[in-house]
Design a protein around this motif. Structure first.
Motif, PDB file in Angstrom:
ATOM      1  N   VAL A  51       0.742  -1.162   0.111  1.00 33.20           N
ATOM      2  CA  VAL A  51      -0.029   0.097  -0.077  1.00 33.20           C
ATOM      3  C   VAL A  51       0.862   1.321   0.199  1.00 33.20           C
ATOM      4  CG1 VAL A  51      -1.757   1.171   1.255  1.00 33.20           C
ATOM      5  CG2 VAL A  51      -1.892  -1.189   1.362  1.00 33.20           C
ATOM      6  N   SER A  52       1.968   1.326   0.824  1.00 35.60           N
ATOM      7  CA  SER A  52       2.616   2.537   0.813  1.00 35.60           C
ATOM      8  C   SER A  52       3.687   2.512  -0.400  1.00 35.60           C
ATOM      9  CB  SER A  52       3.698   2.441   2.239  1.00 35.60           C
ATOM     10  OG  SER A  52       4.579   1.395   2.024  1.00 35.60           O
ATOM     11  N   VAL A  53       3.932   1.483  -1.043  1.00 38.35           N
ATOM     12  CA  VAL A  53       4.617   1.468  -2.331  1.00 38.35           C
ATOM     13  C   VAL A  53       3.941   2.112  -3.206  1.00 38.35           C
ATOM     14  CG1 VAL A  53       5.938   0.225  -3.977  1.00 38.35           C
ATOM     15  CG2 VAL A  53       6.242  -0.172  -1.774  1.00 38.35           C
ATOM     16  N   PHE A  54       2.535   1.814  -3.279  1.00 39.84           N
ATOM     17  CA  PHE A  54       1.679   2.424  -4.487  1.00 39.84           C
ATOM     18  C   PHE A  54       1.192   3.646  -4.212  1.00 39.84           C
ATOM     19  CE2 PHE A  54       1.219  -2.171  -5.831  1.00 39.84           C
ATOM     20  CZ  PHE A  54       0.990  -1.943  -7.182  1.00 39.84           C
ATOM     21  N   ASN A  55       1.181   4.098  -2.873  1.00 42.74           N
ATOM     22  CA  ASN A  55       0.840   5.513  -2.437  1.00 42.74           C
ATOM     23  C   ASN A  55       2.049   6.383  -3.100  1.00 42.74           C
ATOM     24  OD1 ASN A  55      -1.496   5.335  -1.279  1.00 42.74           O
ATOM     25  ND2 ASN A  55      -0.362   5.000   0.691  1.00 42.74           N
ATOM     26  N   ALA A  56       3.438   5.895  -2.919  1.00 40.54           N
ATOM     27  CA  ALA A  56       4.460   6.758  -3.567  1.00 40.54           C
ATOM     28  C   ALA A  56       4.617   6.790  -4.900  1.00 40.54           C
ATOM     29  CB  ALA A  56       5.751   5.860  -2.726  1.00 40.54           C
ATOM     30  N   ALA A  57       4.112   5.872  -5.516  1.00 41.12           N
ATOM     31  CA  ALA A  57       3.965   5.784  -7.104  1.00 41.12           C
ATOM     32  C   ALA A  57       2.743   6.494  -7.629  1.00 41.12           C
ATOM     33  CB  ALA A  57       3.787   4.344  -7.514  1.00 41.12           C
ATOM     34  N   GLY A  58       1.980   7.044  -6.560  1.00 43.70           N
ATOM     35  CA  GLY A  58       1.194   8.110  -7.022  1.00 43.70           C
ATOM     36  C   GLY A  58      -0.447   7.245  -7.630  1.00 43.70           C
ATOM     37  N   PHE A  59      -0.692   6.204  -7.161  1.00 42.17           N
ATOM     38  CA  PHE A  59      -1.836   5.446  -7.259  1.00 42.17           C
ATOM     39  C   PHE A  59      -2.827   5.718  -6.145  1.00 42.17           C
ATOM     40  CE2 PHE A  59       0.919   2.953  -9.869  1.00 42.17           C
ATOM     41  CZ  PHE A  59      -0.022   2.129 -10.390  1.00 42.17           C
ATOM     42  N   ASP A  60      -4.069   5.868  -6.585  1.00 38.19           N
ATOM     43  CA  ASP A  60      -5.164   6.183  -5.569  1.00 38.19           C
ATOM     44  C   ASP A  60      -5.392   4.657  -4.785  1.00 38.19           C
ATOM     45  OD1 ASP A  60      -7.146   7.590  -4.018  1.00 38.19           O
ATOM     46  OD2 ASP A  60      -8.593   7.202  -5.780  1.00 38.19           O
ATOM     47  N   THR A  61      -5.143   4.228  -3.412  1.00 38.55           N
ATOM     48  CA  THR A  61      -5.136   3.310  -2.915  1.00 38.55           C
ATOM     49  C   THR A  61      -6.265   3.158  -1.901  1.00 38.55           C
ATOM     50  OG1 THR A  61      -3.679   4.243  -1.147  1.00 38.55           O
ATOM     51  CG2 THR A  61      -2.529   3.052  -2.979  1.00 38.55           C
ATOM     52  N   TRP A  62      -6.853   1.904  -1.928  1.00 45.54           N
ATOM     53  CA  TRP A  62      -8.184   1.526  -1.083  1.00 45.54           C
ATOM     54  C   TRP A  62      -7.613   0.285  -0.540  1.00 45.54           C
ATOM     55  CZ3 TRP A  62     -13.367   3.239  -1.641  1.00 45.54           C
ATOM     56  CH2 TRP A  62     -13.412   4.497  -2.534  1.00 45.54           C
ATOM     57  N   TRP A  63      -8.408   0.388   0.799  1.00 44.85           N
ATOM     58  CA  TRP A  63      -8.269  -0.877   1.611  1.00 44.85           C
ATOM     59  C   TRP A  63      -9.775  -1.086   1.986  1.00 44.85           C
ATOM     60  CZ3 TRP A  63      -4.029  -3.899   3.915  1.00 44.85           C
ATOM     61  CH2 TRP A  63      -4.409  -5.022   4.692  1.00 44.85           C
ATOM     62  N   ILE A  64     -10.092  -2.391   1.521  1.00 45.19           N
ATOM     63  CA  ILE A  64     -11.532  -2.528   1.733  1.00 45.19           C
ATOM     64  C   ILE A  64     -11.695  -4.002   2.473  1.00 45.19           C
ATOM     65  CG2 ILE A  64     -13.919  -2.974   0.582  1.00 45.19           C
ATOM     66  CD1 ILE A  64     -12.937  -1.534  -1.705  1.00 45.19           C
ATOM     67  N   SER A  65     -12.241  -3.921   3.534  1.00 45.68           N
ATOM     68  CA  SER A  65     -11.968  -5.556   4.359  1.00 45.68           C
ATOM     69  C   SER A  65     -13.310  -5.722   5.057  1.00 45.68           C
ATOM     70  CB  SER A  65     -11.146  -5.012   5.627  1.00 45.68           C
ATOM     71  OG  SER A  65     -11.122  -6.205   6.442  1.00 45.68           O
ATOM     72  N   ASN A  66     -13.944  -6.846   5.237  1.00 43.97           N
ATOM     73  CA  ASN A  66     -14.947  -7.557   5.902  1.00 43.97           C
ATOM     74  C   ASN A  66     -14.752  -8.063   7.192  1.00 43.97           C
ATOM     75  OD1 ASN A  66     -17.577  -7.715   6.366  1.00 43.97           O
ATOM     76  ND2 ASN A  66     -17.622  -9.893   5.488  1.00 43.97           N
ATOM     77  N   HIS A  67     -13.151  -7.866   7.572  1.00 39.70           N
ATOM     78  CA  HIS A  67     -12.710  -8.300   8.740  1.00 39.70           C
ATOM     79  C   HIS A  67     -12.906  -7.128   9.951  1.00 39.70           C
ATOM     80  CE1 HIS A  67     -10.568 -12.106   7.918  1.00 39.70           C
ATOM     81  NE2 HIS A  67     -10.732 -11.594   6.560  1.00 39.70           N
ATOM     82  N   PRO A  68     -12.812  -7.536  11.252  1.00 35.94           N
ATOM     83  CA  PRO A  68     -12.849  -6.541  12.050  1.00 35.94           C
ATOM     84  C   PRO A  68     -11.557  -5.712  11.881  1.00 35.94           C
ATOM     85  CG  PRO A  68     -13.095  -8.798  13.283  1.00 35.94           C
ATOM     86  CD  PRO A  68     -12.884  -8.897  11.781  1.00 35.94           C
ATOM     87  N   ARG A  69     -11.671  -4.197  12.379  1.00 32.29           N
ATOM     88  CA  ARG A  69     -10.483  -3.353  12.391  1.00 32.29           C
ATOM     89  C   ARG A  69      -9.478  -3.454  13.563  1.00 32.29           C
ATOM     90  NH1 ARG A  69     -11.676   2.833  10.142  1.00 32.29           N
ATOM     91  NH2 ARG A  69      -9.273   3.369   9.968  1.00 32.29           N
ATOM     92  N   LEU A  70     -10.198  -3.897  14.691  1.00 29.85           N
ATOM     93  CA  LEU A  70      -9.536  -3.919  15.738  1.00 29.85           C
ATOM     94  C   LEU A  70      -9.904  -5.293  16.564  1.00 29.85           C
ATOM     95  CD1 LEU A  70     -10.455  -0.552  17.335  1.00 29.85           C
ATOM     96  CD2 LEU A  70      -8.501  -1.225  16.177  1.00 29.85           C
ATOM     97  N   GLY A  71      -8.768  -5.817  17.313  1.00 30.02           N
ATOM     98  CA  GLY A  71      -8.928  -6.843  18.317  1.00 30.02           C
ATOM     99  C   GLY A  71      -7.761  -7.830  18.263  1.00 30.02           C
TER     100      GLY A  71
END
Length: 298
Positions: A51-71
């Motif tokens: 994710v951070s590499v694609f950010n640096a390359a200028g991509f629009d980055t998404w994280w879409i998850s059906n898992h819990p965020r915390l725990g």
């Protein structure tokens, strides 16, 4: 009855059949998939994640998850999501551990991320898939394929087919990778109820690569290399290099020789980690299950 009928009919799909993961649980495996970091490998240090590499390359980055965020099993993974420019968790109560909704809850978000893309986009889609309890992972329409585990796989196949169709409808060059972080014991010492456990089968994971016609036209050698490598003995540590390779990117912290799209990929020993000190650092290709259903050295 087939459990992957939709994706198996897709033109341009490459299904690698010899992929293993070093961990039989998510919190160990996902960092390897995203960055190559194996926390139990001697001398390993965390590096830049995809994710951070694609950010640096200028991509629009998404994280879409059906898992819990915390725990206890999710916060480490959630830390990777914080790198993305757009973050969407579809579990109830903002992702605190609870009964998850079906993976299809993510599809409108995925379709929006793809359909509204006006620049290169990188999307991480974190499914629940066949994670125990498998009987909770699919709707009634998928309840007649076979066992609950079979049904959950057929449902994941349907999810992937939808995402692939959304990419195809958007047009232009695009690529889709799918890999499981780990498997489960389906019958081994479980009484037929799939569950976590460090048997050999739990380290064997599917790995799919699909590319649009436009991508294939632009990358004929890489596409042919992928087809040539379908039986190669990979680990999920090949995923970061493969994804970057497909995007035409490289990073000093990623060994690009590991890419499954390489004509001659480097294939290190496949070291996996059991659930006790006695069976960590096991060479998967020289191992077996003991009488108590744990992976051990030959």
């Amino acid at each position: 009855m087939p459990t992957t009928p939709e994706m198996e009919q897709v033109s341009g799909l490459v299904r690698f059949d010899n992929m293993v993961t070093p961990f039989d649980y998510t919190v160990g495996a996902v960092p390897v998939i995203l960055s190559g970091y194996d926390r139990l490998r001697p001398g390993a240090v965390p590096g830049h994640d995809l994710v951070s590499v694609f950010n640096a390359a200028g991509f629009d980055t998404w994280w879409i998850s059906n898992h819990p965020r915390l725990g206890p099993y999710d916060s480490v993974i959630g830390a990777y999501s914080e790198q993305a420019r757009h973050i969407a968790y579809t579990t109830v109560h903002g992702g605190i551990m609870s009964s998850p909704v079906l993976d299809e809850r993510m599809l409108p978000v995925v379709d929006g991320a793809i359909g509204h893309a006006r620049s290169p986009v990188f999307i991480v889609l974190h499914l629940f898939g066949s994670h125990e309890n498998a009987a909770d992972r699919y709707p009634a329409a998928f309840s007649h394929v076979g066992t609950p585990y079979d049904n959950s796989i057929a449902y994941t196949d349907h999810m992937l087919a939808h995402v692939r169709a959304s990419l195809a409808a958007h047009g232009g060059p695009s690529a889709l990778f799918y890999v499981s972080d780990h498997g489960v014991r389906v019958n081994e010492c479980t009484g037929g109820i799939p569950a976590h456990g460090d048997v050999r089968a739990a380290y064997e994971v599917p790995f799919y690569f699909w590319a649009s016609p436009a991508w294939q036209t632009d990358h004929p050698q890489a596409m042919q290399a992928a087809r040539d490598n379908v039986h190669a003995p990979f680990t999920v540590a090949a995923v970061p290099a493969s994804v970057l390779d497909a995007a035409g990117l490289a990073h000093d912290g990623t060994d690009m020789r590991l890419s499954a799209l390489s004509a001659r990929p480097v294939l290190p020993r496949r070291i996996v980690h059991g659930d006790s000190a006695a069976n960590q650092g096991v060479d998967y290709d020289h191992s077996h299950d003991d009488a108590r259903c744990h992976i051990t050295r030959d």
